[in-house]
Design an enzyme around this catalytic site. Structure first.
Site, mmCIF file in Angstrom:
data_model
loop_
_atom_site.group_PDB
_atom_site.id
_atom_site.type_symbol
_atom_site.label_atom_id
_atom_site.label_comp_id
_atom_site.label_asym_id
_atom_site.label_seq_id
_atom_site.Cartn_x
_atom_site.Cartn_y
_atom_site.Cartn_z
ATOM 1 N NE ARG A 58 -1.524 -2.455 2.643
ATOM 2 C CZ ARG A 58 -1.623 -3.881 2.592
ATOM 3 N NH1 ARG A 58 -2.581 -4.379 1.925
ATOM 4 N NH2 ARG A 58 -0.567 -4.660 2.743
ATOM 5 C CB THR A 59 3.558 2.673 2.574
ATOM 6 O OG1 THR A 59 2.703 2.278 3.254
ATOM 7 C CG2 THR A 59 3.813 4.053 2.570
ATOM 8 C CE LYS A 86 25.977 -4.259 -6.865
ATOM 9 N NZ LYS A 86 26.197 -3.395 -8.100
ATOM 10 N NE ARG A 108 6.977 0.620 4.959
ATOM 11 C CZ ARG A 108 5.739 0.091 5.052
ATOM 12 N NH1 ARG A 108 5.604 -1.228 4.606
ATOM 13 N NH2 ARG A 108 4.829 0.774 5.110
ATOM 14 C CG HIS A 136 3.327 3.974 8.624
ATOM 15 N ND1 HIS A 136 3.373 4.662 7.654
ATOM 16 C CD2 HIS A 136 2.830 2.694 8.135
ATOM 17 C CE1 HIS A 136 3.161 4.175 6.442
ATOM 18 N NE2 HIS A 136 2.775 2.848 6.670
HETATM 19 N N1 CP Z 1 -0.498 -0.111 5.920
HETATM 20 C C1 CP Z 1 1.002 -0.258 5.387
HETATM 21 O O1 CP Z 1 1.799 0.299 5.781
HETATM 22 O O2 CP Z 1 0.854 -1.358 4.318
HETATM 23 P P1 CP Z 1 2.163 -1.767 3.359
HETATM 24 O O3 CP Z 1 3.100 -2.401 4.395
HETATM 25 O O4 CP Z 1 1.724 -2.558 2.404
HETATM 26 O O5 CP Z 1 2.658 -0.287 2.993
#
Ligand code: CP
Length: 314
Positions: A58-59, A86, A108, A136
């Protein structure tokens, strides 16, 4: 209204005015995704890099779609296909990306604080797409947007956040955001998965956060129930005897949902584990806003990109 930060690192740093600015800007962007031609020129000439060291559906996808719908160039880098394999460090990776003049980097990373480290090193705007169990922020913003869309307010709502609180950056960001906007947040789940610092956060939240003694207590009378996945990838020890027992004691069933307010909505940041923390009949019920959250993720991420790199406010 202004949004004066270079970066979006966490909800903790945002004022109520910052949050309102993002939510109102997202409202204005939402209709772009309903058009036949889903594109506006707002970020033409800008470059957004998605730098993901953990899996994401999603993100990452919604940041890419958000950037492209605003005519920015979007580039995706994952740890497994980059020179990180590497031996290149995060800092050297960021410095090399900076040499190509991106306007924003969405990161992330499994380590809490990794986005904060980059923010001090590069000129590009850094957006935290999830750092370990820390924060998040765009997930919390899209959750707030979705709640407000359906309930028309956040202040005064009873919101239960239930599940693996210990490993959840979503729980932390939502706790900060929802209490800032005046909601009453109740935390529920196995005692072993509620970190002691939540009591401290509860103190800082001036009574608007409570740690419930059971899932039923957390859900009772709730306007919103937000379920969380068990993050087994972050666990080095067993926090409960078995998935079956977890599901029986803490999982959301239609029967358990009867404890909530009759107009209660159900949310989950995804990915969901059907039959573990939430039953399929709840996921697929009319009360579930899980796919609305995903839809709204695009509008909220368009707003964040616009406010950080597309407006003259900075
Ligand atoms: N909610 C969320 O962060 O989903 P993803 O891990 O798929 O990005």
């Amino acid at each position: 209204m202004a949004f004066n930060s270079k970066d979006l690192l966490g909800i903790r740093d945002l004022t109520v005015e910052d949050i309102e600015t993002v939510l109102e800007t997202a409202e204005s962007f939402k209709e772009v995704s309903a058009r036949a031609i889903k594109k506006v020129p707002t970020l033409r000439g800008k470059t957004v890099i998605n730098l993901f060291f953990e899996p994401s559906t999603r993100t990452r996808t919604s940041f890419e779609i958000a950037a492209k719908r605003m005519s920015a160039d979007a580039v995706n880098i994952s740890a497994t296909t980059s020179s990180i394999t590497k031996g290149e460090t995060l800092i050297d990776t960021a410095r090399n990306l900076e040499a190509m003049s991106p306007d924003a980097i969405v990161i992330r990373h499994p380590s809490p604080g990794a986005p904060h480290q980059l923010a001090g090193l590069v000129n590009a705007s850094i957006i935290n797409g999830g750092d370990g169990a820390h924060e998040h922020p765009t997930q919390a913003l899209l959750d707030a947007f979705t709640i407000r869309e359906h309930k028309k307010r956040i202040s005064g709502l009873k919101i239960a956040i239930v599940g693996d609180i210990m490993h959840s950056r979503v729980a932390r960001s939502n706790t900060h955001l929802l209490t800032k906007l005046g909601a009453h947040v109740r935390i529920g789940g196995p005692r072993t998965m509620i970190p002691p610092d939540y009591q401290k956060i509860a103190g800082a939240c001036e009574g608007s956060l409570t740690v419930a003694s059971s899932v039923d207590e957390a859900i009772s009378g709730a306007d919103v129930v937000m379920m969380l996945r068990i993050q087994r990838e972050r666990m080095s020890e067993a926090f409960f005897p078995s998935l079956k027992e977890y599901s029986i004691q803490y999982g959301l069933t239609l029967r358990r949902l009867d404890l909530a307010d009759r107009d209660c909505i159900v949310m989950h940041p995804g990915p969901i584990n059907r039959g573990v923390e939430i039953n399929s009949d709840v996921v697929d019920s009319k009360r579930s806003l899980i796919l609305d959250q995903v839809t709204n993720g695009v509008a909220v991420r368009m707003a964040v990109l616009f406010l950080l790199v597309g407006s003259e406010a900075r």
